[in-house]
Design a protein around this motif. Structure first.
Motif, PDB file in Angstrom:
ATOM      1  N   GLN A 201     -12.868   5.320 -18.969  1.00 47.41           N
ATOM      2  CA  GLN A 201     -13.797   5.856 -19.956  1.00 47.41           C
ATOM      3  C   GLN A 201     -15.056   6.366 -19.263  1.00 47.41           C
ATOM      4  O   GLN A 201     -15.396   5.903 -18.166  1.00 47.41           O
ATOM      5  CB  GLN A 201     -14.217   4.783 -20.971  1.00 47.41           C
ATOM      6  CG  GLN A 201     -13.110   4.256 -21.853  1.00 47.41           C
ATOM      7  CD  GLN A 201     -13.583   3.061 -22.671  1.00 47.41           C
ATOM      8  OE1 GLN A 201     -14.224   2.145 -22.161  1.00 47.41           O
ATOM      9  NE2 GLN A 201     -13.269   3.073 -23.964  1.00 47.41           N
ATOM     10  N   THR A 202     -15.720   7.296 -19.903  1.00 47.65           N
ATOM     11  CA  THR A 202     -16.998   7.811 -19.416  1.00 47.65           C
ATOM     12  C   THR A 202     -17.997   7.768 -20.558  1.00 47.65           C
ATOM     13  O   THR A 202     -17.654   8.100 -21.705  1.00 47.65           O
ATOM     14  CB  THR A 202     -16.858   9.250 -18.900  1.00 47.65           C
ATOM     15  OG1 THR A 202     -15.991   9.254 -17.763  1.00 47.65           O
ATOM     16  CG2 THR A 202     -18.201   9.825 -18.492  1.00 47.65           C
ATOM     17  N   ALA A 203     -19.213   7.355 -20.280  1.00 45.95           N
ATOM     18  CA  ALA A 203     -20.271   7.334 -21.286  1.00 45.95           C
ATOM     19  C   ALA A 203     -21.024   8.660 -21.258  1.00 45.95           C
ATOM     20  O   ALA A 203     -21.451   9.127 -20.202  1.00 45.95           O
ATOM     21  CB  ALA A 203     -21.235   6.191 -21.031  1.00 45.95           C
ATOM     22  N   LEU A 204     -21.150   9.260 -22.417  1.00 41.42           N
ATOM     23  CA  LEU A 204     -21.987  10.441 -22.604  1.00 41.42           C
ATOM     24  C   LEU A 204     -23.304   9.963 -23.208  1.00 41.42           C
ATOM     25  O   LEU A 204     -23.313   9.290 -24.246  1.00 41.42           O
ATOM     26  CB  LEU A 204     -21.302  11.438 -23.546  1.00 41.42           C
ATOM     27  CG  LEU A 204     -19.965  11.994 -23.045  1.00 41.42           C
ATOM     28  CD1 LEU A 204     -18.995  12.200 -24.195  1.00 41.42           C
ATOM     29  CD2 LEU A 204     -20.193  13.319 -22.330  1.00 41.42           C
ATOM     30  N   VAL A 205     -24.397  10.264 -22.554  1.00 41.59           N
ATOM     31  CA  VAL A 205     -25.703   9.734 -22.958  1.00 41.59           C
ATOM     32  C   VAL A 205     -26.664  10.880 -23.240  1.00 41.59           C
ATOM     33  O   VAL A 205     -26.783  11.815 -22.441  1.00 41.59           O
ATOM     34  CB  VAL A 205     -26.289   8.827 -21.848  1.00 41.59           C
ATOM     35  CG1 VAL A 205     -27.624   8.244 -22.284  1.00 41.59           C
ATOM     36  CG2 VAL A 205     -25.317   7.719 -21.491  1.00 41.59           C
ATOM     37  N   CYS A 206     -27.327  10.799 -24.387  1.00 38.86           N
ATOM     38  CA  CYS A 206     -28.344  11.793 -24.727  1.00 38.86           C
ATOM     39  C   CYS A 206     -29.214  11.210 -25.826  1.00 38.86           C
ATOM     40  O   CYS A 206     -29.064  10.042 -26.217  1.00 38.86           O
ATOM     41  CB  CYS A 206     -27.701  13.105 -25.186  1.00 38.86           C
ATOM     42  SG  CYS A 206     -26.816  12.995 -26.757  1.00 38.86           S
ATOM     43  N   ALA A 207     -30.129  11.991 -26.336  1.00 39.00           N
ATOM     44  CA  ALA A 207     -30.936  11.616 -27.499  1.00 39.00           C
ATOM     45  C   ALA A 207     -30.861  12.746 -28.507  1.00 39.00           C
ATOM     46  O   ALA A 207     -30.719  13.915 -28.135  1.00 39.00           O
ATOM     47  CB  ALA A 207     -32.380  11.351 -27.094  1.00 39.00           C
ATOM     48  N   VAL A 208     -30.932  12.385 -29.784  1.00 38.32           N
ATOM     49  CA  VAL A 208     -30.879  13.393 -30.842  1.00 38.32           C
ATOM     50  C   VAL A 208     -32.068  13.210 -31.781  1.00 38.32           C
ATOM     51  O   VAL A 208     -32.599  12.102 -31.944  1.00 38.32           O
ATOM     52  CB  VAL A 208     -29.570  13.323 -31.650  1.00 38.32           C
ATOM     53  CG1 VAL A 208     -28.368  13.628 -30.770  1.00 38.32           C
ATOM     54  CG2 VAL A 208     -29.411  11.978 -32.348  1.00 38.32           C
ATOM     55  N   TRP A 242     -22.218   7.233 -25.956  1.00 40.58           N
ATOM     56  CA  TRP A 242     -20.978   7.661 -26.590  1.00 40.58           C
ATOM     57  C   TRP A 242     -19.853   7.577 -25.564  1.00 40.58           C
ATOM     58  O   TRP A 242     -19.844   8.304 -24.579  1.00 40.58           O
ATOM     59  CB  TRP A 242     -21.218   9.074 -27.107  1.00 40.58           C
ATOM     60  CG  TRP A 242     -20.077   9.908 -27.547  1.00 40.58           C
ATOM     61  CD1 TRP A 242     -18.831   9.527 -27.917  1.00 40.58           C
ATOM     62  CD2 TRP A 242     -20.112  11.331 -27.672  1.00 40.58           C
ATOM     63  NE1 TRP A 242     -18.083  10.611 -28.264  1.00 40.58           N
ATOM     64  CE2 TRP A 242     -18.840  11.744 -28.131  1.00 40.58           C
ATOM     65  CE3 TRP A 242     -21.082  12.307 -27.448  1.00 40.58           C
ATOM     66  CZ2 TRP A 242     -18.524  13.073 -28.350  1.00 40.58           C
ATOM     67  CZ3 TRP A 242     -20.774  13.629 -27.678  1.00 40.58           C
ATOM     68  CH2 TRP A 242     -19.496  14.006 -28.132  1.00 40.58           C
ATOM     69  N   SER A 243     -18.929   6.655 -25.758  1.00 39.95           N
ATOM     70  CA  SER A 243     -17.841   6.442 -24.802  1.00 39.95           C
ATOM     71  C   SER A 243     -16.604   7.229 -25.218  1.00 39.95           C
ATOM     72  O   SER A 243     -16.169   7.155 -26.369  1.00 39.95           O
ATOM     73  CB  SER A 243     -17.498   4.959 -24.702  1.00 39.95           C
ATOM     74  OG  SER A 243     -18.610   4.206 -24.276  1.00 39.95           O
ATOM     75  N   GLU A 244     -16.050   7.961 -24.268  1.00 41.36           N
ATOM     76  CA  GLU A 244     -14.825   8.737 -24.476  1.00 41.36           C
ATOM     77  C   GLU A 244     -13.894   8.486 -23.301  1.00 41.36           C
ATOM     78  O   GLU A 244     -14.311   7.954 -22.261  1.00 41.36           O
ATOM     79  CB  GLU A 244     -15.146  10.232 -24.564  1.00 41.36           C
ATOM     80  CG  GLU A 244     -15.714  10.691 -25.902  1.00 41.36           C
ATOM     81  CD  GLU A 244     -14.624  10.853 -26.965  1.00 41.36           C
ATOM     82  OE1 GLU A 244     -13.425  10.834 -26.612  1.00 41.36           O
ATOM     83  OE2 GLU A 244     -14.979  10.997 -28.147  1.00 41.36           O
ATOM     84  N   THR A 245     -12.636   8.892 -23.448  1.00 46.60           N
ATOM     85  CA  THR A 245     -11.764   8.856 -22.282  1.00 46.60           C
ATOM     86  C   THR A 245     -12.369   9.756 -21.213  1.00 46.60           C
ATOM     87  O   THR A 245     -13.086  10.720 -21.529  1.00 46.60           O
ATOM     88  CB  THR A 245     -10.352   9.344 -22.631  1.00 46.60           C
ATOM     89  OG1 THR A 245     -10.424  10.718 -23.042  1.00 46.60           O
ATOM     90  CG2 THR A 245      -9.743   8.507 -23.743  1.00 46.60           C
ATOM     91  N   ALA A 246     -12.100   9.451 -19.964  1.00 48.21           N
ATOM     92  CA  ALA A 246     -12.702  10.222 -18.867  1.00 48.21           C
ATOM     93  C   ALA A 246     -12.364  11.705 -18.992  1.00 48.21           C
ATOM     94  O   ALA A 246     -13.217  12.574 -18.747  1.00 48.21           O
ATOM     95  CB  ALA A 246     -12.228   9.669 -17.528  1.00 48.21           C
TER      96      ALA A 246
END
Length: 420
Positions: A201-208, A242-246
């Motif tokens: 998994q890979t974490a996608l990190v941001c702010a909204v 936000w965790s998604e498959t790699a």
């Protein structure tokens, strides 16, 4: 008859500082402040140049700080500068479901009003936390910080430890502390091996930014590819982990902002109105990484150098803060008793204090991720029923709230807001 002077058998080692800390991110300066205020002399070695550390501006990075972590920040003198920029986490809502279908009717709701101590924690942005720690550590007379310096070798002897820097300089101390992350060079050079695995998994990190107020509520939405955390920041903004498959994460991260937000929207939902990205976007691979031991000869590890866990519960930095509080107390008590702070007997007290908690956290986050990051109908039924049960049992719900706030277990003084 006068006694003649005894010959010197061993020449005592002289030290540049009592304690050498490798790593100047967040754990390093916080530990340096806790130790320096208790009377230890500290040299912190940071491979990142100072100008890079102090670059201002919002870049989207934020941290969920448990209540006890904020107490430590208060005790070491930086919370007053942070509090005006911190967002209290008043409630936590945990749900399960699929993107675009909305959450399951079974959920857990944790309300801070169920405990007496106050908010479970605060969201603190990196652009405020990092400069506050660095400014305080740079100003303390017991702390020397070497920015842009890299350790290339280390050597532990009977009475002390030395490190050689890429610049050619050699530093000595009674103890070496590795705060240098999951790929800790300090641990590797000390011969400490690691146990762990990749989650794929890979974490996608941001702010909204969103149209409606969040009211201090943090959300954890479990989906088959991985969990989505929506964490409240000041104003109408939230931090996203936000965790998604790699494979999916790599594809999503390549998208322009508009398409990126379009993919996020069905996962995020419409409960906060329209959303738009603010700050930068980041990704990082998710894995479990545990050091097989926290100590070696005159070497000790803490933070991610000791334990890198899944961000599913937002406890990574908090676990490091608990390490800091425990280690600072153990070393300070030993110093006051006249002990050599770098000996195995002293360091083993720290390991005994923190080892079980760190392993338990790693196993818990690993289990939760495996249980929730799938679309197995049997597991889905089990976890939904489980969340419904927890959500309707006040005593169990309260224990979860206290755990999230960091109020369980044997708390070091700094986590109680007390000075050493």
């Amino acid at each position: 008859m006068d006694n003649p002077p005894a010959p010197t058998i061993f020449r005592p080692m002289t030290f540049d500082s009592d304690i050498l800390i490798v790593g100047g991110g967040l754990n390093g300066p916080a530990l340096a402040l806790a130790l320096a205020q208790a009377g230890h002399s500290v040299t912190m070695i940071d491979s990142v140049p100072l100008i890079s550390r102090k670059t201002p501006g919002f870049d989207g990075r934020s941290y969920a700080m448990a209540l006890t972590s904020t107490r430590l920040l208060q005790a070491i003198g930086v919370w007053d500068a942070l509090e005006p920029h911190a967002q209290a986490m008043l409630d936590i809502k945990v749900t399960d479901g699929r993107a675009g279908e909305g959450p399951s009717p079974f959920f857990m709701h944790f309300d801070h009003a169920e405990i007496e101590e106050g908010p479970m924690g605060y969201m603190v942005e990196d652009r405020h936390l990092r400069p506050a720690l660095l400014s305080a550590s740079d100003a303390h007379e017991n702390i020397q910080t070497l920015h842009g310096e890299t350790v290339v070798s280390q050597s532990a002897e009977a009475t002390g430890v030395s490190v050689a820097l890429a610049s050619g300089r050699v530093l000595t101390g009674r103890l070496l502390v590795g705060c240098d992350g999951r790929g800790s060079g300090t641990a590797t050079r000390a011969g400490i091996k690691r146990t762990g695995w990749d989650y794929g998994q890979t974490a996608l990190v941001c702010a909204v930014e969103h149209a409606l107020p969040h009211h201090g509520v943090a959300h954890q939405f479990f989906m088959p590819p991985g969990p989505l955390a929506i964490l409240p920041l000041t104003g109408n903004r939230s931090s996203i982990v936000w965790s998604e498959t790699a494979e999916n994460a790599a594809r999503i991260n390549e998208m322009p902002d508009e398409a990126y937000i379009d993919v996020l929207k069905p996962r995020f939902g419409s409960f906060l109105g329209d959303i738009s990205r603010v700050g930068a976007r980041y990704t990082y691979p998710l894995s479990l990484s545990l050091a097989n031991t926290l100590i070696a000869r005159r070497v000790v590890l803490l933070g991610d150098a000791a334990h890198g866990v899944h961000p599913i519960a937002g406890q990574g930095l908090n676990a490091g803060v608990r390490d800091i509080a425990a280690l600072a107390e153990v070393l300070t008590d030993a110093k006051r008793r006249g002990e050599d702070i770098g000996t195995e007997g002293v360091l083993s007290r720290y390991q005994e204090w923190r080892r079980f908690d760190n392993t338990t956290l790693a196993l818990a986050t690993d289990t939760f991720n495996r249980l929730f990051s799938n679309d197995n109908p049997v597991l889905r039924a089990v976890r939904d029923i489980g969340m419904g049960i927890v959500g309707n049992m006040p005593a169990l719900r309260r224990s979860f709230i206290r755990e999230a706030a960091g109020l369980t277990g044997e708390l070091p003084k700094l986590l109680k807001g007390q000075r050493l």
